[in-house]
Write a protein that holds these residues in place. Sequence first.
Motif, mmCIF file in Angstrom:
data_model
loop_
_atom_site.group_PDB
_atom_site.id
_atom_site.type_symbol
_atom_site.label_atom_id
_atom_site.label_comp_id
_atom_site.label_asym_id
_atom_site.label_seq_id
_atom_site.Cartn_x
_atom_site.Cartn_y
_atom_site.Cartn_z
ATOM 1 N N GLN A 1 0.846 -1.188 0.000
ATOM 2 C CA GLN A 1 0.000 0.000 0.000
ATOM 3 C C GLN A 1 0.885 1.242 0.000
ATOM 4 O O GLN A 1 1.801 1.365 0.800
ATOM 5 N N VAL A 2 0.598 2.135 -0.921
ATOM 6 C CA VAL A 2 1.388 3.354 -1.047
ATOM 7 C C VAL A 2 0.814 4.433 -0.135
ATOM 8 O O VAL A 2 -0.390 4.651 -0.081
ATOM 9 N N GLN A 3 1.699 5.081 0.581
ATOM 10 C CA GLN A 3 1.282 6.189 1.431
ATOM 11 C C GLN A 3 2.307 7.306 1.345
ATOM 12 O O GLN A 3 3.507 7.062 1.422
ATOM 13 N N LEU A 4 1.816 8.514 1.158
ATOM 14 C CA LEU A 4 2.645 9.719 1.178
ATOM 15 C C LEU A 4 2.166 10.595 2.327
ATOM 16 O O LEU A 4 0.953 10.814 2.466
ATOM 17 N N VAL A 5 3.098 11.094 3.103
ATOM 18 C CA VAL A 5 2.741 11.913 4.250
ATOM 19 C C VAL A 5 3.560 13.191 4.218
ATOM 20 O O VAL A 5 4.788 13.159 4.344
ATOM 21 N N GLU A 6 2.848 14.309 4.047
ATOM 22 C CA GLU A 6 3.512 15.609 4.066
ATOM 23 C C GLU A 6 3.555 16.150 5.491
ATOM 24 O O GLU A 6 2.673 15.857 6.301
ATOM 25 N N SER A 7 4.560 16.965 5.752
ATOM 26 C CA SER A 7 4.670 17.637 7.032
ATOM 27 C C SER A 7 5.467 18.915 6.847
ATOM 28 O O SER A 7 6.075 19.129 5.798
ATOM 29 N N GLY A 8 5.460 19.744 7.883
ATOM 30 C CA GLY A 8 6.274 20.947 7.857
ATOM 31 C C GLY A 8 5.513 22.229 7.591
ATOM 32 O O GLY A 8 6.104 23.311 7.631
ATOM 33 N N GLY A 9 4.230 22.132 7.304
ATOM 34 C CA GLY A 9 3.458 23.344 7.085
ATOM 35 C C GLY A 9 3.252 24.101 8.376
ATOM 36 O O GLY A 9 3.591 23.634 9.462
ATOM 37 N N GLY A 10 2.694 25.295 8.238
ATOM 38 C CA GLY A 10 2.429 26.103 9.411
ATOM 39 C C GLY A 10 2.173 27.541 9.046
ATOM 40 O O GLY A 10 1.945 27.871 7.874
ATOM 41 N N LEU A 11 2.206 28.381 10.061
ATOM 42 C CA LEU A 11 1.985 29.817 9.894
ATOM 43 C C LEU A 11 3.337 30.523 9.927
ATOM 44 O O LEU A 11 4.135 30.298 10.848
ATOM 45 N N VAL A 12 3.574 31.372 8.957
ATOM 46 C CA VAL A 12 4.839 32.100 8.873
ATOM 47 C C VAL A 12 4.564 33.516 8.397
ATOM 48 O O VAL A 12 3.587 33.758 7.665
ATOM 49 N N GLN A 13 5.398 34.433 8.810
ATOM 50 C CA GLN A 13 5.273 35.807 8.356
ATOM 51 C C GLN A 13 5.812 35.943 6.936
ATOM 52 O O GLN A 13 6.712 35.186 6.516
ATOM 53 N N ALA A 14 5.275 36.895 6.201
ATOM 54 C CA ALA A 14 5.785 37.170 4.863
ATOM 55 C C ALA A 14 7.291 37.419 4.919
ATOM 56 O O ALA A 14 7.780 38.105 5.828
ATOM 57 N N GLY A 15 7.992 36.847 3.959
ATOM 58 C CA GLY A 15 9.443 36.949 3.947
ATOM 59 C C GLY A 15 10.139 35.802 4.647
ATOM 60 O O GLY A 15 11.362 35.652 4.526
ATOM 61 N N GLY A 16 9.376 35.013 5.360
ATOM 62 C CA GLY A 16 9.944 33.893 6.097
ATOM 63 C C GLY A 16 10.138 32.663 5.239
ATOM 64 O O GLY A 16 9.919 32.680 4.023
ATOM 65 N N SER A 17 10.539 31.589 5.912
ATOM 66 C CA SER A 17 10.852 30.341 5.216
ATOM 67 C C SER A 17 10.195 29.156 5.906
ATOM 68 O O SER A 17 9.957 29.185 7.121
ATOM 69 N N LEU A 18 9.923 28.146 5.116
ATOM 70 C CA LEU A 18 9.456 26.866 5.615
ATOM 71 C C LEU A 18 10.046 25.776 4.743
ATOM 72 O O LEU A 18 10.314 26.004 3.554
ATOM 73 N N THR A 19 10.227 24.612 5.322
ATOM 74 C CA THR A 19 10.622 23.453 4.548
ATOM 75 C C THR A 19 9.582 22.363 4.743
ATOM 76 O O THR A 19 9.341 21.919 5.875
ATOM 77 N N LEU A 20 8.962 21.963 3.660
ATOM 78 C CA LEU A 20 8.001 20.869 3.684
ATOM 79 C C LEU A 20 8.724 19.556 3.417
ATOM 80 O O LEU A 20 9.686 19.524 2.645
ATOM 81 N N SER A 21 8.242 18.516 4.048
ATOM 82 C CA SER A 21 8.783 17.184 3.843
ATOM 83 C C SER A 21 7.679 16.254 3.370
ATOM 84 O O SER A 21 6.510 16.451 3.709
ATOM 85 N N CYS A 22 8.064 15.256 2.617
ATOM 86 C CA CYS A 22 7.126 14.222 2.190
ATOM 87 C C CYS A 22 7.812 12.877 2.328
ATOM 88 O O CYS A 22 8.851 12.644 1.710
ATOM 89 N N ALA A 23 7.235 12.042 3.160
ATOM 90 C CA ALA A 23 7.759 10.699 3.373
ATOM 91 C C ALA A 23 6.885 9.699 2.631
ATOM 92 O O ALA A 23 5.659 9.812 2.635
ATOM 93 N N ALA A 24 7.531 8.722 2.006
ATOM 94 C CA ALA A 24 6.795 7.729 1.228
ATOM 95 C C ALA A 24 7.003 6.336 1.800
ATOM 96 O O ALA A 24 8.097 6.005 2.265
ATOM 97 N N SER A 25 5.947 5.566 1.745
ATOM 98 C CA SER A 25 6.048 4.141 2.048
ATOM 99 C C SER A 25 5.319 3.387 0.947
ATOM 100 O O SER A 25 4.338 3.875 0.386
ATOM 101 N N GLY A 26 5.843 2.233 0.582
ATOM 102 C CA GLY A 26 5.232 1.435 -0.467
ATOM 103 C C GLY A 26 5.657 1.821 -1.868
ATOM 104 O O GLY A 26 5.243 1.180 -2.835
ATOM 105 N N ILE A 27 6.472 2.853 -1.986
ATOM 106 C CA ILE A 27 6.955 3.309 -3.288
ATOM 107 C C ILE A 27 8.236 4.094 -3.065
ATOM 108 O O ILE A 27 8.408 4.712 -2.000
ATOM 109 N N ARG A 28 9.102 4.065 -4.025
ATOM 110 C CA ARG A 28 10.333 4.824 -3.954
ATOM 111 C C ARG A 28 10.211 6.103 -4.766
ATOM 112 O O ARG A 28 9.713 6.106 -5.888
#
Length: 116
Positions: A1-28
Amino acid sequence: QVQLVESGGGLVQAGGSLTLSCAASGIRFNPNPMRWQRQAPGKQRETVATLSRGGTANYADSVEGRFTVSRDNAKNMVYLRMDSLKPEDTAVYYCNVYYPGSYEYWGQGTQVTVAS
């Protein structure tokens, strides 16, 4: 079973930075092509970054120079580094892995909110 899970979102001020991640299982992620997409309220989903099978990245004009997509083959994860964020970047961001004409998988999305 393929599953993708995103994380890292949130609230940030304009000009700021975020890094989103995506982890996969069942697929490379490697060597499948993948995309980061986003959908803002009342708008169609749009592709902001793609990573080809060979590792070539492409970006939407609206994020070119501010977003960077990368892949960690050992961890089977992909990332979206987002710098100089703008209020118009506010959306739910989705990780998508696909093979044209064959299969396509999505994560559940992660909310990014950029305050002005």
